[in-house]
Structures are given as C-alpha cells and as structure tokens.
Design a protein around this motif. Sequence first.
Motif, PDB file in Angstrom:
ATOM      1  N   THR A  75       0.836  -1.194   0.000  1.00  0.00           N
ATOM      2  CA  THR A  75       0.000   0.000   0.000  1.00  0.00           C
ATOM      3  C   THR A  75       0.875   1.249   0.000  1.00  0.00           C
ATOM      4  OG1 THR A  75      -0.092   0.228   2.417  1.00  0.00           O
ATOM      5  CG2 THR A  75      -1.685  -1.263   1.389  1.00  0.00           C
ATOM      6  N   THR A  76       0.239   2.390  -0.198  1.00  0.00           N
ATOM      7  CA  THR A  76       0.997   3.656  -0.190  1.00  0.00           C
ATOM      8  C   THR A  76       1.624   3.896   1.186  1.00  0.00           C
ATOM      9  OG1 THR A  76      -1.057   4.846   0.326  1.00  0.00           O
ATOM     10  CG2 THR A  76      -0.426   4.690  -1.986  1.00  0.00           C
ATOM     11  N   SER A 117       0.005  -5.834   5.206  1.00  0.00           N
ATOM     12  CA  SER A 117      -0.487  -5.981   3.830  1.00  0.00           C
ATOM     13  C   SER A 117      -1.967  -6.353   3.793  1.00  0.00           C
ATOM     14  CB  SER A 117       0.324  -7.051   3.091  1.00  0.00           C
ATOM     15  OG  SER A 117      -0.160  -7.220   1.774  1.00  0.00           O
ATOM     16  N   CYS A 162      -7.901  -0.218  -0.708  1.00  0.00           N
ATOM     17  CA  CYS A 162      -6.664  -0.609  -0.028  1.00  0.00           C
ATOM     18  C   CYS A 162      -5.494   0.348  -0.243  1.00  0.00           C
ATOM     19  CB  CYS A 162      -6.256  -2.016  -0.473  1.00  0.00           C
ATOM     20  SG  CYS A 162      -7.418  -3.312   0.023  1.00  0.00           S
ATOM     21  N   SER A 163      -5.657   1.351  -1.095  1.00  0.00           N
ATOM     22  CA  SER A 163      -4.581   2.321  -1.373  1.00  0.00           C
ATOM     23  C   SER A 163      -3.317   1.627  -1.891  1.00  0.00           C
ATOM     24  CB  SER A 163      -4.252   3.149  -0.125  1.00  0.00           C
ATOM     25  OG  SER A 163      -5.373   3.850   0.333  1.00  0.00           O
ATOM     26  N   LEU A 164      -3.479   0.800  -2.912  1.00  0.00           N
ATOM     27  CA  LEU A 164      -2.344   0.058  -3.461  1.00  0.00           C
ATOM     28  C   LEU A 164      -1.369   0.983  -4.183  1.00  0.00           C
ATOM     29  CD1 LEU A 164      -4.118  -3.113  -4.875  1.00  0.00           C
ATOM     30  CD2 LEU A 164      -2.931  -2.849  -2.684  1.00  0.00           C
ATOM     31  N   SER A 174       0.687   6.152  -6.412  1.00  0.00           N
ATOM     32  CA  SER A 174      -0.531   5.671  -5.776  1.00  0.00           C
ATOM     33  C   SER A 174      -1.567   5.458  -6.858  1.00  0.00           C
ATOM     34  CB  SER A 174      -1.038   6.705  -4.761  1.00  0.00           C
ATOM     35  OG  SER A 174      -2.291   6.317  -4.241  1.00  0.00           O
TER      36      SER A 174
END
Length: 206
Positions: A75-76, A117, A162-164, A174
């Motif tokens: 994630t970020t 994660s 999830c801000s992957l 992002s």
Amino acid sequence: MASQKNITWRGGAMLAPVPPVMVTCGTLEKPNVLTIGWTGILNTIPPKTYISVRPSRYSYDLIKENGEFIINLTTTHMIKAADYCGVRSGRNEDKFAVTGLHIEEASKVTCPMLVESPVSLECSVTDVVSLGSHDMFIADILAVNVDSSFIDKEGKFHLDKCSLAAYAHGEYFSLGEKIGSFGFSVKKKKKKKKKIKDKLGKVVVK
C-alpha cells in the motif's frame, strides 16, 4: 516500420506500471522480506504466479531451499518500507526491525506473511527457470489472505479501498481513480425508465 514520431531503443524492461510487492520467505523464527517488481499472474485454474529473483539476493537461497514464499501487496503507507526492503539485504540486517513491519503465521506455508499488507498470497514453488540476470520461481497460489476491514456487510472485498501502490520506471505511484471495470466497453446500457401520467394524473414508470 516505426512511425517518424517514435524513437526506437534496444529491447529493455520498459513495461509499466508493475506492482512493487513485498515477498516474505524463510520461517517465523528466521524471516526475510524483499521487494520485487517482476511478478504477475500466469494462470487462473489452477491459480499460478511467479517472481523473478537475482541469484545474488539473500532471499534467493531461502526460497529455493524451502520452496515457498508469500506475495504481500504493498500500500501507499508501506512504500517507504518497500523501497528500503528493495535496496537493503537481509544478509546484513533485520529489515523487520528497521522498517517496523510485523509478521504473522500463514495458513498453508511455513514462511510468514506481513500484518500490514491487505492481501497476501501463499505460494508453493513448482518450477525454477533460469533466464539470465534473474531466475523465475513459478508457483501455485495455495491460499489468499485478505484484511477483513476491507470486507463489507455483504461479504464483498473492496480492493479499491486498499490504497495500493504501483511502480513505473524507477518511481512509485498511488493508484488513482477508477476509470472502468472489466467488460464495461461491451456492456449494454440500461434503458432509462420513462415517467408518464395515467388518465387519473398519477405518475407511473414504464
């Protein structure tokens, strides 16, 4: 023949974006984590994935000996730790202690997964292919672990929440706004219902 507006370079790894996943390996007692960009899905049924690792990396021998690894999506909020784990070696230091990352027991494999994660894929190696600078570990995905906080009341998992993070040409990004979904280009549009009044003046929908 290439068009005049294009400049042609020799073949190279210019495919982007890719996921900067954090791969855990080893054991709960002696774990390690490294960041990998060369990964993806190879097959759906059975679910198969791969990671490509340089033989010089500390994790290479751990994965080859144990035949297992876990792909943890980044994630970020994890990106600083991900970058660190990509440039430092577990041979020389405890990257978990430095980055503050935490591990927990997996369900199918002996190596640990990252608590931070939102998605962790437990993998069992089936083949190792030497390609040159990297060896590709082909693996079956035995289990997928997801963060329950991203599952709604109907049981749907919201990966979009999830801000992957993504990686492209040496830089991290992002993931932005949603611009479509699978099959939307051929999906038939729903006809708008017309509102009309009947003889008594009541509004009805047709």
